[in-house]
Design a protein around this motif. Sequence first.
Motif, PDB file in Angstrom:
ATOM      1  N   MET A 102       0.840  -1.176   0.000  1.00 44.35           N
ATOM      2  CA  MET A 102       0.000   0.000   0.000  1.00 44.35           C
ATOM      3  C   MET A 102       0.887   1.241   0.000  1.00 44.35           C
ATOM      4  O   MET A 102       1.989   1.210   0.518  1.00 44.35           O
TER       5      MET A 102
ATOM      6  N   SER B 126       4.413   0.957   2.113  1.00 46.32           N
ATOM      7  CA  SER B 126       4.437   0.146   3.329  1.00 46.32           C
ATOM      8  C   SER B 126       3.372  -0.936   3.242  1.00 46.32           C
ATOM      9  O   SER B 126       2.262  -0.674   2.773  1.00 46.32           O
ATOM     10  N   PRO B 127       3.685  -2.135   3.719  1.00 47.51           N
ATOM     11  CA  PRO B 127       2.701  -3.213   3.645  1.00 47.51           C
ATOM     12  C   PRO B 127       1.516  -3.036   4.593  1.00 47.51           C
ATOM     13  O   PRO B 127       0.440  -3.555   4.333  1.00 47.51           O
ATOM     14  N   THR B 128       1.726  -2.280   5.698  1.00 46.21           N
ATOM     15  CA  THR B 128       0.666  -2.102   6.689  1.00 46.21           C
ATOM     16  C   THR B 128       0.687  -0.679   7.226  1.00 46.21           C
ATOM     17  O   THR B 128       1.695   0.036   7.116  1.00 46.21           O
ATOM     18  N   LEU B 129      -0.409  -0.292   7.851  1.00 48.29           N
ATOM     19  CA  LEU B 129      -0.475   1.009   8.507  1.00 48.29           C
ATOM     20  C   LEU B 129       0.545   1.075   9.650  1.00 48.29           C
ATOM     21  O   LEU B 129       1.184   2.107   9.847  1.00 48.29           O
ATOM     22  N   ALA B 130       0.708  -0.008  10.379  1.00 48.22           N
ATOM     23  CA  ALA B 130       1.675  -0.023  11.487  1.00 48.22           C
ATOM     24  C   ALA B 130       3.088   0.261  10.991  1.00 48.22           C
ATOM     25  O   ALA B 130       3.846   1.004  11.632  1.00 48.22           O
ATOM     26  N   ASP B 131       3.451  -0.296   9.858  1.00 45.93           N
ATOM     27  CA  ASP B 131       4.767  -0.046   9.285  1.00 45.93           C
ATOM     28  C   ASP B 131       4.900   1.415   8.862  1.00 45.93           C
ATOM     29  O   ASP B 131       5.928   2.055   9.098  1.00 45.93           O
TER      30      ASP B 131
ATOM     31  N   LYS C  26       3.325   3.965  10.149  1.00 44.95           N
ATOM     32  CA  LYS C  26       3.433   4.759  11.379  1.00 44.95           C
ATOM     33  C   LYS C  26       4.855   4.728  11.919  1.00 44.95           C
ATOM     34  O   LYS C  26       5.391   5.758  12.345  1.00 44.95           O
TER      35      LYS C  26
ATOM     36  N   HIS D   1      -4.059   7.648   3.494  1.00 42.16           N
ATOM     37  CA  HIS D   1      -4.217   6.538   2.553  1.00 42.16           C
ATOM     38  C   HIS D   1      -5.350   6.959   1.631  1.00 42.16           C
ATOM     39  O   HIS D   1      -6.473   7.166   2.094  1.00 42.16           O
TER      40      HIS D   1
ATOM     41  N   HIS E  62      -5.521   8.657  16.166  1.00 41.55           N
ATOM     42  CA  HIS E  62      -6.206   8.456  14.894  1.00 41.55           C
ATOM     43  C   HIS E  62      -7.193   9.572  14.644  1.00 41.55           C
ATOM     44  O   HIS E  62      -7.821  10.069  15.548  1.00 41.55           O
TER      45      HIS E  62
END
Length: 69
Positions: free
Chosen positions: A1, A22-27, A29, A49, A66
């Motif tokens: 993503m 990044s593959p995820t939102l956590a990554d 962040k 996003h 958030h």
Amino acid sequence: MTFFCYVYSRDSDVPHMEALGSPTLADAKARARRMLDEHAATMRAELFHDDLRVAIIAPDEIDCAHASG
């Protein structure tokens, strides 16, 4: 993503923008936090996003606040 990270600084009225693959939102962040840590004058980072703001990160925060819209 792909996330778009806008880093706001006391030194400029225009935020620095960087596209984060990044593959995820956590990554995303974690990468945004590292960007904030690199410069003392940063005030916050905002992650988007598509057109949706998915996170606001302040340099002194451990967790991400958030926000939407």
